[in-house]
Design a protein around this motif. Sequence first.
Motif, PDB file in Angstrom:
ATOM      1  N   ALA A  82      -2.312  -1.639 -13.824  1.00  0.00           N
ATOM      2  CA  ALA A  82      -3.254  -2.282 -12.896  1.00  0.00           C
ATOM      3  C   ALA A  82      -2.486  -3.295 -12.051  1.00  0.00           C
ATOM      4  N   THR A  83      -2.771  -3.305 -10.756  1.00  0.00           N
ATOM      5  CA  THR A  83      -1.963  -4.113  -9.826  1.00  0.00           C
ATOM      6  C   THR A  83      -2.843  -5.090  -9.027  1.00  0.00           C
ATOM      7  N   ALA A  84      -2.158  -5.963  -8.304  1.00  0.00           N
ATOM      8  CA  ALA A  84      -2.838  -7.038  -7.581  1.00  0.00           C
ATOM      9  C   ALA A  84      -3.708  -6.523  -6.435  1.00  0.00           C
ATOM     10  N   SER A  85      -3.374  -5.364  -5.891  1.00  0.00           N
ATOM     11  CA  SER A  85      -4.128  -4.806  -4.759  1.00  0.00           C
ATOM     12  C   SER A  85      -3.801  -3.318  -4.673  1.00  0.00           C
ATOM     13  N   GLY A  86      -4.530  -2.623  -3.815  1.00  0.00           N
ATOM     14  CA  GLY A  86      -4.193  -1.219  -3.565  1.00  0.00           C
ATOM     15  C   GLY A  86      -2.805  -1.109  -2.948  1.00  0.00           C
ATOM     16  N   MET A  87      -2.478  -2.023  -2.043  1.00  0.00           N
ATOM     17  CA  MET A  87      -1.150  -1.974  -1.412  1.00  0.00           C
ATOM     18  C   MET A  87      -0.040  -2.239  -2.434  1.00  0.00           C
ATOM     19  N   ALA A  88      -0.309  -3.095  -3.433  1.00  0.00           N
ATOM     20  CA  ALA A  88       0.692  -3.331  -4.490  1.00  0.00           C
ATOM     21  C   ALA A  88       0.895  -2.044  -5.287  1.00  0.00           C
ATOM     22  N   ALA A  89      -0.181  -1.280  -5.484  1.00  0.00           N
ATOM     23  CA  ALA A  89      -0.069  -0.007  -6.217  1.00  0.00           C
ATOM     24  C   ALA A  89       0.751   0.991  -5.399  1.00  0.00           C
ATOM     25  N   THR A  90       0.412   1.133  -4.116  1.00  0.00           N
ATOM     26  CA  THR A  90       1.129   2.092  -3.256  1.00  0.00           C
ATOM     27  C   THR A  90       2.610   1.719  -3.166  1.00  0.00           C
ATOM     28  N   SER A  91       2.894   0.445  -2.894  1.00  0.00           N
ATOM     29  CA  SER A  91       4.293   0.065  -2.675  1.00  0.00           C
ATOM     30  C   SER A  91       5.102   0.204  -3.964  1.00  0.00           C
ATOM     31  N   ALA A  92       4.521  -0.184  -5.118  1.00  0.00           N
ATOM     32  CA  ALA A  92       5.281  -0.081  -6.375  1.00  0.00           C
ATOM     33  C   ALA A  92       5.552   1.384  -6.705  1.00  0.00           C
ATOM     34  N   ALA A  93       4.553   2.251  -6.514  1.00  0.00           N
ATOM     35  CA  ALA A  93       4.733   3.666  -6.871  1.00  0.00           C
ATOM     36  C   ALA A  93       5.747   4.334  -5.939  1.00  0.00           C
ATOM     37  N   VAL A  94       5.615   4.063  -4.648  1.00  0.00           N
ATOM     38  CA  VAL A  94       6.485   4.738  -3.672  1.00  0.00           C
ATOM     39  C   VAL A  94       7.930   4.226  -3.794  1.00  0.00           C
ATOM     40  N   LEU A  95       8.091   2.919  -3.893  1.00  0.00           N
ATOM     41  CA  LEU A  95       9.456   2.369  -3.958  1.00  0.00           C
ATOM     42  C   LEU A  95      10.169   2.778  -5.240  1.00  0.00           C
TER      43      LEU A  95
END
Length: 394
Positions: A82-95
């Motif tokens: 679980a992440t701080a935001s949807g963008m935190a989820a996208t950026s962590a997964a993609v990077l």
Amino acid sequence: MKKYQDFATRAIHSDEGHKNELGALRTPIYQSSTFVFDNVQQGANRFAGEEEGYIYTRLGNPTQADLEKQIADLEGGEAAIATASGMAATSAAVLQFLSAGDHLIASDTLYGCTHSFFEEMLPRWNIEVSFVDMTDLNNVRKAAQNSTKVIFAETPANPTLDLVDIAELAKISDDISSRLIIDNTFMTPYLQRPLEMGADIVIHSATKYIGGHGDTIAGLIIGSEEDIIEIRESTIKDIGGIIAPFNAFLLLRGIKTLCIRMDRICKNTRKVAEYLNAHPRVIEVYYPGLTSHPQHELAKRQMEDFGGIIAFELEGGFTAGRNLMNEVELCVLAVSLGDVDTLIQHPASMTHYVVPEEERLEAGITDSLVRISVGLESVDDIIADLDQALEACH
Ligand code: LCS
């Protein structure tokens, strides 16, 4: 606990709220940044991964862990973060899965900040990005390179409601040994489970339907145990976009009513879409539940129902749409989606303002497009409000 098959039962019972020391029915909010060690050896053992136990909330927290276990179960994954935001989820997964010199293929219609993250930021680390229209998967095959490591798609897409055939895309991704990441925000696991169709990772803006009440910014990443451990120990640990314990609690609460909210939202949305479709001043309605939607058959195949978002265009273009949004009284003029309230907004000047005009128009996000996220109010009241606004917006 017995494993229940039915989603609605698991949405209520697959957390472990009552397994806390005092038997509280709901998962406690462990609002603590750090956890006390009995002695130095225990602290060292926990850091070395030789002993189970919490260390520090950026690395894990019991409230967060309960949410992660439940969402993994509901999405049909092995593990989640679980992440701080949807963008935190996208950026962590993609990077996590891209390095300098790698290539990403993304669908050309994405939430605005996802698009700008891919277009503006990834090239700074020498990651090449191709945006393609994934309603025709030949475009993905043509864009594939030896260096393609991630394929990313939103389905349905924000805000045009274009769909991507997840099972077919997963085959292409497997053929080229890439990872397929699906943004499942518009559907939730109740209506669509991409991992069961072959995707590797699912991400959510849990700010939307999973939280469901317009009071939390949060995100989720779901996948295999191996992938999730890698993300947890790298792009989450070191970049730091972890969820706050209180927000994890709010998502656990939201999940309890997910099915009943989505059932009502889908029912309301179908009626609003039919109303708009029949209105003489509405020239186009984009909603996968309408038989006129070009991907209606795919929608029936891969989604349990058609969701709560409609995009539409009015006769009179941008001026008429702006007037309509200024005239609504019950519908709330605000971005975000998936709340109890019906929300209305203008993608070209709001959620997708960051997308360069040419690419925005190419993706079908015209200046006259209006997006509505249908809420839980009485559908008669929602339609009456749209009706008076359509009358007044000439
Ligand atoms: N993915 C999708 C499909 C989204 O719609 C959004 C946000 C995000 C990811 C990012 O999630 P966040 O970081 O905001 O939790 N979509 C928004 C929208 O349509 N209006 O405002 C935000």
